[in-house]
Design an enzyme around this catalytic site. Structure first.
Site, PDB file in Angstrom:
ATOM      1  N   THR A 100     -10.119   3.980  -0.233  1.00 26.78           N
ATOM      2  CA  THR A 100     -11.413   3.308  -0.175  1.00 26.78           C
ATOM      3  C   THR A 100     -12.509   4.202   0.392  1.00 26.78           C
ATOM      4  O   THR A 100     -13.692   3.909   0.221  1.00 26.78           O
ATOM      5  CB  THR A 100     -11.315   2.033   0.680  1.00 26.78           C
ATOM      6  OG1 THR A 100     -10.740   2.363   1.954  1.00 26.78           O
ATOM      7  CG2 THR A 100     -10.453   0.995  -0.004  1.00 26.78           C
ATOM      8  N   HIS A 147       0.828  -1.206   0.000  1.00 28.47           N
ATOM      9  CA  HIS A 147       0.000   0.000   0.000  1.00 28.47           C
ATOM     10  C   HIS A 147       0.864   1.259   0.000  1.00 28.47           C
ATOM     11  O   HIS A 147       0.366   2.355   0.260  1.00 28.47           O
ATOM     12  CB  HIS A 147      -0.918  -0.002   1.226  1.00 28.47           C
ATOM     13  CG  HIS A 147      -1.831  -1.189   1.296  1.00 28.47           C
ATOM     14  ND1 HIS A 147      -3.141  -1.149   0.861  1.00 28.47           N
ATOM     15  CD2 HIS A 147      -1.609  -2.455   1.724  1.00 28.47           C
ATOM     16  CE1 HIS A 147      -3.686  -2.339   1.044  1.00 28.47           C
ATOM     17  NE2 HIS A 147      -2.783  -3.150   1.570  1.00 28.47           N
ATOM     18  N   LYS A 187      -2.772  14.229   2.821  1.00 32.90           N
ATOM     19  CA  LYS A 187      -4.218  14.165   2.617  1.00 32.90           C
ATOM     20  C   LYS A 187      -4.834  15.568   2.549  1.00 32.90           C
ATOM     21  O   LYS A 187      -5.981  15.729   2.192  1.00 32.90           O
ATOM     22  CB  LYS A 187      -4.881  13.329   3.716  1.00 32.90           C
ATOM     23  CG  LYS A 187      -4.514  11.842   3.609  1.00 32.90           C
ATOM     24  CD  LYS A 187      -5.204  11.024   4.671  1.00 32.90           C
ATOM     25  CE  LYS A 187      -4.829   9.551   4.573  1.00 32.90           C
ATOM     26  NZ  LYS A 187      -5.350   8.870   3.378  1.00 32.90           N
ATOM     27  N   LYS A 245     -10.853  11.307   7.398  1.00 37.03           N
ATOM     28  CA  LYS A 245      -9.763  10.350   7.199  1.00 37.03           C
ATOM     29  C   LYS A 245      -8.620  10.721   8.126  1.00 37.03           C
ATOM     30  O   LYS A 245      -8.697  11.742   8.825  1.00 37.03           O
ATOM     31  CB  LYS A 245      -9.306  10.332   5.741  1.00 37.03           C
ATOM     32  CG  LYS A 245      -8.986  11.714   5.156  1.00 37.03           C
ATOM     33  CD  LYS A 245      -8.739  11.603   3.647  1.00 37.03           C
ATOM     34  CE  LYS A 245     -10.046  11.359   2.922  1.00 37.03           C
ATOM     35  NZ  LYS A 245      -9.905  10.518   1.747  1.00 37.03           N
ATOM     36  N   ARG A 246      -7.577   9.883   8.155  1.00 36.41           N
ATOM     37  CA  ARG A 246      -6.424  10.197   8.996  1.00 36.41           C
ATOM     38  C   ARG A 246      -5.903  11.599   8.681  1.00 36.41           C
ATOM     39  O   ARG A 246      -5.877  12.016   7.534  1.00 36.41           O
ATOM     40  CB  ARG A 246      -5.301   9.195   8.751  1.00 36.41           C
ATOM     41  CG  ARG A 246      -5.496   7.846   9.383  1.00 36.41           C
ATOM     42  CD  ARG A 246      -4.271   6.964   9.182  1.00 36.41           C
ATOM     43  NE  ARG A 246      -3.967   6.737   7.768  1.00 36.41           N
ATOM     44  CZ  ARG A 246      -2.846   7.130   7.194  1.00 36.41           C
ATOM     45  NH1 ARG A 246      -1.928   7.810   7.873  1.00 36.41           N
ATOM     46  NH2 ARG A 246      -2.612   6.862   5.911  1.00 36.41           N
ATOM     47  N   LYS A 248     -16.927   4.391  -0.379  1.00 34.21           N
ATOM     48  CA  LYS A 248     -18.059   4.349   0.557  1.00 34.21           C
ATOM     49  C   LYS A 248     -19.011   5.506   0.290  1.00 34.21           C
ATOM     50  O   LYS A 248     -20.239   5.336   0.294  1.00 34.21           O
ATOM     51  CB  LYS A 248     -17.541   4.406   1.995  1.00 34.21           C
ATOM     52  CG  LYS A 248     -16.599   3.283   2.358  1.00 34.21           C
ATOM     53  CD  LYS A 248     -15.833   3.588   3.647  1.00 34.21           C
ATOM     54  CE  LYS A 248     -14.667   2.640   3.841  1.00 34.21           C
ATOM     55  NZ  LYS A 248     -13.775   3.026   4.943  1.00 34.21           N
TER      56      LYS A 248
END
Length: 985
Positions: free
Chosen positions: A832, A529, A727, A721-722, A836
């Protein structure tokens, strides 16, 4: 016209011939427990002396199964048998239930020498089934269940004795029933005898515990039957090794997959409880963090649903990652005591325990005339198994997630007690248990690195001992091992299992190097990953030598053989040899764990097409040029059972209504048919009504959690998210500041045209990641200013959701209108989270990173908001960063933060420095103008409610490719070589 039949689309009506002697059997929908019957695979009876009991199994035998096509009512199946009719009726009930029959009546004819059953099969339109393939499926299903070794639960032992095992099996006759009355009885039984409360006085949490144990009982029935079926069929099994499994709540997922959600709700209602209230009593299992962990959970669900013979292995963390507490906008970490009140979903297997060794020395000895290495450990810890049944949807198959907990070895305790050193015994116990205490111990210190290495080895050693023990129960030697075992490495964390398997085969099984190496190369597959070479895991050699001395020897031997082979292919290219070596030379000598995984695995997988290209060209370029055939990609997916059926039941019902079937829950490709209705005004109205209901739930949660009241007319804009620089939550916050600044400078008439926004951010920052923690504080500081500004009102709100987890995600995702996935291109392997949101009809604002490129292909650019630099543009932009002039809007919003507009001027200085003065590594300034344009496009689309509704429907319709079912099928066919092994009904 020929009709191709799928099991989930069959309707069965029974042909009722006039006979001399008939009986009638009616099985209404409510009386058909999903997949339950009066038979189960034969189970061995274990006695204290190990003797096997003699069991005579009663089997149903079929004399013939024939098909009559020339009948007006449909296609007639005729079964003739000499067995008792009650048994045959039970078998037929089970088989037809497998084809999802809602109601049916059975009539049969009793002749002198046999019984005859006739029934008619039609499609949903009432037409005959004439397709030969479909007819064979039905016929094969009947024959498989009755003829291929299915044994009735009603078993008799040889002789007349009704004591001992015979009596036990007699008492076990039949499965637990799923009607509300039976569930109530079981719930009250567990209230009194498991929870130990009076059935006349128990609260919501105690009711949840009783319900959970009642559901678990049903999972255990299926689990036992599935494992016995696997043992009998002996298929190739997949063993999924992952240090993280973010499972979420088990109750909601289990009752959906078992098909008993409505029955549970009715049973509880009659007892004075609400199912939804009890479901909220369950906490999240703290077994992972972020996308990798949730991916593992989704893949376990899909493995069970698709009937693959699989086991998951991981660690049973005592505290998990951490619980995020926000005080005055600052993140604080607390232990997540998720096991404080017990975990009703796990089964402690005290008899399944394996010794795991550490430290010590290695000596060379002669055994049976051959030299071999003997590892004498300096410390031994016991690994105790905790099993978590994972049910499949629409199938009886229930697979297992086995988690290991560390316990002290008896030897240490006995030695300490014998010497009277009670304190040392306690210390040894604490020292052992710390191995499985915390997910990802801080490895900035030597002690932290040592603990992480011990944690990884503890996990893989116990798992491999369990796998090899199971294999040897059936097979006498290791010749069949590659044909019966597939080991999946989920990232590099379990990669020490390669050296461990070699050690076992060499030192304990004495197979020799050549044979052991040949086995290892055939059983391992590796999924990475990672997107940056510098992020690949390394372990210092001196640490390895201290903790796992024998494994270091094996790794050196593997590397030597690899280097010799490589020299023959590329010559004396020492630079490349150095890059590809498993052992990294330098001031600190390291073991490159990823290189070990690639060299020893038959397949290396990326998790999206974009990630695959990065592996080929950047991360593992040298290895790809050497072994291009090894490299594949399987785009990650998420399970629709968790992310639509469980988390968004209203949308689930609406989809089933418009598709005319619930089969999409298992066959998600059917979702594509929603495209046909995307412009239908009735569907659009119902669709947006569901969305509004979900927004109401989310708004109530926000108000309860933060005290901020938000408008349901506003666009709910979410990034969860983290927290990490790549990000780019900081880009989101700076965008919010820009929007706020614009509104503040508008006149009243201009403000009327503003699209209201509720901006929601959530996620955890790693404990030692100061920049990430400052981003969280900035979010709260900006929110404090905006949310209390009367000039802005409902036009803009900013909310941070603390301690974001799976259960919170199940609330947030269905209520979102727009979701941001804005990582710097080339930094997200897959992503991912976007899948969702996509499944729930949420529009995406994203960079062309990870799986987003494939989402674009499925849904079209016109239905998304894409911005920012492309992957291939990022390196050049970084080189020019110091010379590129940031847009004025970006300079202004950063200046507002730097000048203390939102307070904490000195605290945020380093945060501002990280995106200015040529240090903007993640290209926030470079992408800012494009980001604002995408946000403006989203505003324009949201104003047109009809268009927005259509785009939302198309998002869900396009999400089929991103189901973990598709991912698992790809892995099974292209990587693992495993086949479905469906447990019969």
């Amino acid at each position: 016209m020929s009709v191709t039949l799928q099991p989930s689309l069959i309707t069965i009506n029974y042909y009722r011939p006039i006979t001399k002697k008939t009986s009638s059997f009616t099985s209404p929908r409510s009386s058909l427990p999903p997949d339950h019957s009066s038979f189960t695979p034969l189970r061995k009876n274990a006695t204290n002396n190990g003797a096997k009991s003699s069991i005579q199994a009663s089997r149903t035998t079929i004399s013939s199964v024939t098909v009559e096509k020339d009948v007006s009512e449909g296609t007639v199946f005729v079964i003739r048998t000499q067995d008792k009719m009650g048994i045959i009726l039970d078998v037929i009930t089970r088989v037809l239930k497998g084809f999802k029959v809602e109601n049916f009546n059975v009539q049969f004819e009793e002749k002198e020498d046999c019984f005859v059953v006739k029934f008619v099969v039609t499609d949903l339109g009432g037409k005959k089934i004439e397709d030969e393939e479909s007819l064979i499926k039905i016929e094969s299903a009947l024959k498989e269940v009755v003829n291929e070794g299915v044994v009735l639960r009603k078993v008799g032992f040889v002789g007349k004795s009704k004591t001992g095992p015979g009596r036990m099996f007699e008492l076990m006759d039949g499965f637990l029933k799923n009607d509300p009355g039976s569930l109530q009885k079981d719930i009250l039984h567990h209230v009194e005898y498991t929870v130990a409360r009076s059935r006349f006085s128990f609260d919501d949490f105690e009711a949840y515990q009783a319900l959970a144990h009642s559901v678990r009982d049903r999972l255990i029935e299926r689990w036992h039957d599935t494992q016995q079926h696997f043992k009998k069929k002996d298929p190739k099994r997949l063993y999924f090794l992952s240090l993280e499994f973010l499972m979420g709540r088990s109750l909601s997922n289990s009752v959906i997959n078992l098909g008993i959600r409505d029955q549970c709700a009715e049973a509880l209602s009659q007892l004075g409880f609400e199912y939804e209230v009890l479901a909220e009593q369950e906490g999240d299992a703290a077994l992972g963090n972020g996308g990798l962990a949730r991916l593992s959970a989704c893949q376990m669900d899909s493995l069970a649903t698709l009937d693959y013979p699989a086991w998951g292995y991981g660690l049973r963390y005592q505290y998990g990652l951490f619980r995020q507490i926000i005080l005055d906008g600052f993140q604080y970490e607390q232990p997540d005591y998720w096991l404080n009140f017990g975990n009703p979903w796990e089964i402690e297997r005290v008899h399944v325990s394996y010794p795991v060794k550490f430290y010590g020395s290695v000596t060379e000895e002669v055994v049976n005339g051959k030299k071999c290495n003997v590892w004498t450990p300096g410390e031994t810890v016991e690994a105790v198994a905790y099993d978590n049944p994972i049910p499949g949807y629409g199938t009886r198959n229930t697979i297992n997630l086995r988690l290991w907990a560390a316990k002290p070895s008896d030897g240490y305790d006995i030695e300490s007690y014998n010497t009277g050193d009670y304190i040392n015994a306690i210390v040894n116990r604490q020292k052992a248990e710390i191995i499985s205490n915390v997910l990802y111990p801080d490895d900035r210190s030597y002690q932290g690195k040592e603990l992480r290495l011990k944690q990884q080895y503890f996990f893989v050693s116990a798992s491999l001992q369990d796998i090899i023990r199971r294999f040897k129960d059936v097979h006498g030697n290791f010749d069949d091992f590659p044909d019966k075992v597939a080991l999946q490495l989920n990232d590099t964390h379990p990669s020490i299992s390669i050296a461990e398997l070699m050690r076992v085969l060499l030192d304990e099984e004495h197979l020799g190097w050549k044979k052991s190496w040949n086995i290892v190369k055939q059983v391992f597959s590796f999924t990475t990953h990672t997107v940056l070479p510098q992020a690949l895991e390394k372990v210092p050699v001196d640490l390895f030598q201290n903790v796992l001395p024998r494994h270091l020897q094996i790794i050196y031997d593997i590397n030597f053989a690899f280097m010799e082979e490589l020299k023959k292919k590329i010559g004396q290219d020492y630079s490349r040899l150095s890059r590809m070596s498993i052992v990294e030379e330098g001031a600190v000598k390291n073991i490159r764990v990823a290189n070990l995984s690639i060299v020893c695995s038959h397949t290396v997988n990326g998790v999206s097409r974009a990630h695959y290209e990065l592996l080929k060209t950047r991360v593992f370029k040298d290895f790809y040029e050497l072994w291009p055939e090894k490299f594949q990609y399987k785009t990650n997916g998420v399970t629709q059972r968790r992310w639509i059926v469980v988390s968004n039941p209203s949308l689930c019902a609406l989809i089933s209504k418009w598709l005319g079937t619930e089969s999409w829950i298992r066959d998600i490709d059917l979702l594509a048919h929603l495209r046909e209705y995307a412009s239908n005004s009735d569907l659009q109205q119902e669709w947006m009504t569901v969305k509004k209901i979900n927004k109401m739930r989310l708004a109530e949660y926000i108000e309860t959690m933060s005290g901020v009241k938000v408008s349901l007319d506003a666009m709910f804009d979410v990034q969860v998210k983290r927290i990490h620089e790549y990000k780019r939550q900081l880009l989101n916050i700076l965008g919010v500041i820009h929007r706020y600044d614009c509104i503040k400078n508008m006149g009243k008439d201009e403000r009327k045209k503003v699209v209201p926004r509720v901006c929601i951010i959530g996620g955890k920052a790693p404990p030692g990641y100061e920049i990430a923690k400052k981003i969280i504080k900035l979010c709260h500081a900006v929110a404090e200013t905006i949310n209390n500004d009367d000039d802005v009102g409902d036009l803009l709100k900013l909310v941070f959701i603390p301690d974001y987890n799976v259960s919170v995600a199940e609330l947030v995702i269905p209520g979102s209108d727009l979701s941001q996935h804005i990582s710097t291109a080339g930094h997200e392997a897959s992503g991912t989270g976007s899948m969702k949101f996509l499944m729930n009809g949420c529009l995406l604002l994203a960079t062309a990173d990870g799986s987003t490129n494939e989402i674009i292909e499925e849904i079209g650019l016109e239905n998304m908001f894409i911005f920012g630099a492309k992957i291939n543009e990022v390196p050049a932009l970084r080189e020019k960063d110091s010379t590129i002039k940031a847009p004025l809007q970006f300079v202004r919003v950063v200046r507002m933060v730097r000048d203390g507009y939102f307070g904490f001027k000195d605290y945020f200085k380093s945060l501002c420095d990280s995106v200015e003065n040529g240090k903007d590594f993640y290209l926030l300034g470079s992408d800012f103008a494009s980001y604002l344009e995408a946000q403006a496009a989203a505003d324009r689309a949201y104003v047109d409610k009809t268009k927005w509704s259509e785009m939302s429907i198309l998002c869900t319709a396009a999400s089929a490719k991103f189901s973990s079912d598709r991912t698992i099928e790809d892995y099974a066919e292209e990587t693992w070589g495993v086949q479905p092994c469906k447990c019969p009904f």
